[in-house]
Design an enzyme around this catalytic site. Structure first.
Site, PDB file in Angstrom:
ATOM      1  N   GLU A 168       3.064 -17.233 -27.998  1.00  0.00           N
ATOM      2  CA  GLU A 168       2.569 -15.941 -27.422  1.00  0.00           C
ATOM      3  C   GLU A 168       2.629 -14.744 -28.828  1.00  0.00           C
ATOM      4  O   GLU A 168       3.957 -15.771 -30.088  1.00  0.00           O
ATOM      5  CB  GLU A 168       3.587 -14.805 -27.051  1.00  0.00           C
ATOM      6  CG  GLU A 168       3.940 -15.145 -25.345  1.00  0.00           C
ATOM      7  CD  GLU A 168       2.607 -15.099 -25.056  1.00  0.00           C
ATOM      8  OE1 GLU A 168       1.989 -14.079 -24.887  1.00  0.00           O
ATOM      9  OE2 GLU A 168       1.767 -16.176 -23.294  1.00  0.00           O
TER      10      GLU A 168
ATOM     11  N   ASP B 275      -4.767 -18.514 -25.697  1.00  0.00           N
ATOM     12  CA  ASP B 275      -5.191 -18.211 -24.464  1.00  0.00           C
ATOM     13  C   ASP B 275      -5.590 -17.783 -23.449  1.00  0.00           C
ATOM     14  O   ASP B 275      -5.767 -16.920 -21.946  1.00  0.00           O
ATOM     15  CB  ASP B 275      -3.961 -19.460 -23.320  1.00  0.00           C
ATOM     16  CG  ASP B 275      -2.973 -18.715 -23.524  1.00  0.00           C
ATOM     17  OD1 ASP B 275      -3.071 -17.073 -23.535  1.00  0.00           O
ATOM     18  OD2 ASP B 275      -1.656 -19.107 -23.021  1.00  0.00           O
TER      19      ASP B 275
ATOM     20  N   ARG C  89      -5.856 -11.383 -13.857  1.00  0.00           N
ATOM     21  CA  ARG C  89      -6.286 -11.996 -14.984  1.00  0.00           C
ATOM     22  C   ARG C  89      -7.423 -13.168 -13.672  1.00  0.00           C
ATOM     23  O   ARG C  89      -6.411 -13.588 -13.316  1.00  0.00           O
ATOM     24  CB  ARG C  89      -5.692 -12.553 -16.548  1.00  0.00           C
ATOM     25  CG  ARG C  89      -5.183 -11.707 -16.284  1.00  0.00           C
ATOM     26  CD  ARG C  89      -4.573 -12.200 -18.178  1.00  0.00           C
ATOM     27  NE  ARG C  89      -3.039 -12.877 -17.461  1.00  0.00           N
ATOM     28  CZ  ARG C  89      -2.213 -13.720 -17.864  1.00  0.00           C
ATOM     29  NH1 ARG C  89      -2.451 -13.461 -19.587  1.00  0.00           N
ATOM     30  NH2 ARG C  89      -1.337 -14.547 -17.272  1.00  0.00           N
TER      31      ARG C  89
ATOM     32  N   ASP D 198      -0.914 -23.645 -22.311  1.00  0.00           N
ATOM     33  CA  ASP D 198      -0.116 -22.189 -22.963  1.00  0.00           C
ATOM     34  C   ASP D 198       0.205 -22.413 -24.352  1.00  0.00           C
ATOM     35  O   ASP D 198       0.956 -23.470 -24.392  1.00  0.00           O
ATOM     36  CB  ASP D 198       1.454 -22.293 -21.423  1.00  0.00           C
ATOM     37  CG  ASP D 198       2.476 -20.642 -22.174  1.00  0.00           C
ATOM     38  OD1 ASP D 198       1.643 -20.389 -22.478  1.00  0.00           O
ATOM     39  OD2 ASP D 198       2.848 -21.028 -21.781  1.00  0.00           O
ATOM     40  N   THR D 199      -0.355 -20.735 -24.853  1.00  0.00           N
ATOM     41  CA  THR D 199       0.020 -21.037 -25.856  1.00  0.00           C
ATOM     42  C   THR D 199       1.162 -20.438 -26.219  1.00  0.00           C
ATOM     43  O   THR D 199       1.212 -19.456 -25.589  1.00  0.00           O
ATOM     44  CB  THR D 199      -1.508 -20.292 -27.068  1.00  0.00           C
ATOM     45  OG1 THR D 199      -1.754 -19.245 -26.541  1.00  0.00           O
ATOM     46  CG2 THR D 199      -2.441 -21.659 -26.240  1.00  0.00           C
TER      47      THR D 199
ATOM     48  N   ARG E  10      -7.741 -15.339 -18.299  1.00  0.00           N
ATOM     49  CA  ARG E  10      -6.826 -16.828 -18.992  1.00  0.00           C
ATOM     50  C   ARG E  10      -7.227 -18.007 -18.663  1.00  0.00           C
ATOM     51  O   ARG E  10      -8.104 -18.558 -17.581  1.00  0.00           O
ATOM     52  CB  ARG E  10      -5.706 -16.492 -17.905  1.00  0.00           C
ATOM     53  CG  ARG E  10      -4.353 -16.710 -17.856  1.00  0.00           C
ATOM     54  CD  ARG E  10      -3.495 -17.054 -18.792  1.00  0.00           C
ATOM     55  NE  ARG E  10      -2.085 -17.901 -19.890  1.00  0.00           N
ATOM     56  CZ  ARG E  10      -1.709 -18.507 -20.739  1.00  0.00           C
ATOM     57  NH1 ARG E  10      -3.134 -19.505 -20.033  1.00  0.00           N
ATOM     58  NH2 ARG E  10      -0.129 -19.052 -19.822  1.00  0.00           N
TER      59      ARG E  10
END
Length: 228
Positions: A112, A90, A159, A109-110, A104
């Site tokens: 980590e 992401d 970001r 949310d992916t 971003r």
């Protein structure tokens, strides 16, 4: 002479009153103008034949308007960019206004693969999400970004927040539909596509895809404690 004039007058009156050709022939039968009657009959038949052979030209149809193809036409609120680096599922870096800008993905949310959350190794489905985003962007002919109502003010990590498109497909949706991301970091007014994204997430969750395949893994965070 008078006889001929009288016959001519009769002929004219008969024609004027619409006398049919065969009736005209009977009247004129035996008269000195039998030949004239035959000529009139032939002329009438010739005129009838000509009328039958005359074809009415088809009404000219107006030329059809050419349809304007809308393929590869992007909405005015999208900006095409060139991706220079992909950090994970992401996050990426792209050239924007001639500068490299970290981006971003909005509303998702992916898991980590780097950083503090992955200090003990990549989180479950993190490598898969990262590989998917890289492959999607690599094979795309055009990458575009779209900001939400909140603009593109950088977050606390510097970001900028955007919706990302690969050949017209929103990458956020593609990640969610495969269970490679969850809907998170929802802050007004950046909620333009929230409802759509939640619907996609719901379907993946019901199918137990990716991050949803292990109960308790994806809540308000990714809980590696439930991974055995």
């Amino acid at each position: 002479m008078r006889r001929n004039v009288g016959i001519a007058i009769i002929l004219f009156l008969l024609l004027l009153t619409g006398c049919k050709t065969n009736e005209l022939g009977k009247v004129l039968e035996g008269s000195q103008i039998g030949h004239a009657e035959a000529a009139v009959t032939a002329a009438a038949e010739s005129s009838s034949v000509k009328k039958q052979n005359v074809q009415t030209p088809p009404a000219s149809s107006a030329p059809k308007k050419q349809e304007v193809k809308k393929d590869n036409v992007s909405p005015a609120n999208r900006i095409q960019v060139k991706v220079t680096e992909i950090a994970d599922g992401d996050t990426l870096t792209a050239l924007l206004d001639g500068k490299e800008v970290p981006i971003r993905f909005l509303l998702v949310d992916t898991p980590e693969v780097h950083g503090e959350k992955a200090k003990n190794g990549p989180q479950f489905m993190g490598p898969e999400a990262s590989a998917f985003t890289k492959e999607l962007i690599k094979n795309a002919k055009k990458i575009e970004i779209e900001k939400d109502k909140g603009g593109d003010t950088p977050d606390k990590y510097g970001r900028r927040l955007y919706y990302i498109y690969a050949d017209g497909k929103m990458i956020q949706k593609e990640l969610l539909s495969r269970g490679l991301a969850a809907v998170r970091y929802v802050y007004e007014p950046n909620t333009k596509y929230l409802k759509e994204l939640k619907e996609v997430e719901k379907t993946a969750k019901e199918k137990k895809l990716g991050i949803w395949s292990i109960p308790g893994y994806s809540t308000d965070r990714y809980n590696m404690e439930v991974i055995h």
